[in-house]
Design an enzyme around this catalytic site. Structure first.
Site, PDB file in Angstrom:
ATOM      1  CD  GLU A 174      -2.876  -1.249   2.329  1.00 19.07           C
ATOM      2  OE1 GLU A 174      -2.697  -0.491   3.299  1.00 19.07           O
ATOM      3  OE2 GLU A 174      -3.700  -2.177   2.332  1.00 19.07           O
ATOM      4  CG  ASN A 186      21.023 -13.811 -10.774  1.00 17.55           C
ATOM      5  OD1 ASN A 186      20.932 -14.679 -11.634  1.00 17.55           O
ATOM      6  ND2 ASN A 186      19.981 -13.174 -10.287  1.00 17.55           N
ATOM      7  CE1 TYR A 213      17.960  -8.130 -15.580  1.00 19.87           C
ATOM      8  CE2 TYR A 213      19.830  -8.304 -14.107  1.00 19.87           C
ATOM      9  CZ  TYR A 213      18.476  -8.390 -14.334  1.00 19.87           C
ATOM     10  OH  TYR A 213      17.637  -8.748 -13.303  1.00 19.87           O
TER      11      TYR A 213
END
Length: 181
Positions: A51, A134, A141
């Site tokens: 929120e 990673n 990328y």
């Protein structure tokens, strides 16, 4: 705004996605390669985060990545830390449904986000951070046109070892030139 490719589409994240996001956010296997903090969150903490940070921020835009054939939400892509004056943002992608890992859904979703960032929002630069271990993400990328710009040396401790966080970026002109080829 809705964007789609052959197999995926993006739809704006809503408060109704909170429980699904909560599941992904608390899956240590999912977060291992993307989140520096491997904390476990209560549903109430996730609701507050969604929120206030995801939906309540003027400096971020988050989209659920939906697999089109089965209409299954499989992940989230976001533009965060948006700086409209300098036309910069950082991007994040998490594929939360592990059975969709390694099947090309991440690249499709990220390309949709980059299309939106560069063609619709007219941003000049998108950056990201990726953990040095990673390698699959770094290849992705790089393939999309991101360039390694630097690193934060040994700033992440995982599995008893220090790892670098690599900083990558892509400019609007670089992305558009690559898309035209």
């Amino acid at each position: 705004m809705l964007f789609e490719s052959a197999r995926v589409k993006l739809r704006k994240m809503t408060v109704e996605d909170t429980e699904l996001y909560h599941k992904w956010r608390n899956d240590m296997e999912v977060m291992h390669s993307t989140n520096p903090s491997l904390d476990v969150y209560s549903l109430e903490q996730t609701k507050e985060f969604v929120e206030q940070v995801i939906l309540g921020s003027h400096n971020s835009k988050s989209y659920i990545l939906v697999e089109k054939e089965k209409e299954i939400p499989i992940g989230i892509v976001s533009l965060i830390n948006m700086d409209y004056q300098n036309r910069n943002a950082e991007c994040i992608i998490d594929i939360g449904e592990k059975e969709y890992w390694g099947k090309g859904f991440g690249p499709e979703g990220l390309q949709l986000l980059l299309d939106y960032a560069f063609y619709e929002l007219n941003l000049h630069r998108i950056s990201l951070k990726v953990f040095s271990f990673n390698e699959r993400a770094i290849r992705l990328y790089t393939k999309l046109g991101f360039t390694k710009e630097g690193k934060s040396r040994q700033s992440l401790f995982r599995n008893g070892t220090w790892h670098d966080i690599i900083h990558m970026g892509i400019l609007q002109t670089e992305y558009m030139d690559k898309r035209l080829k």
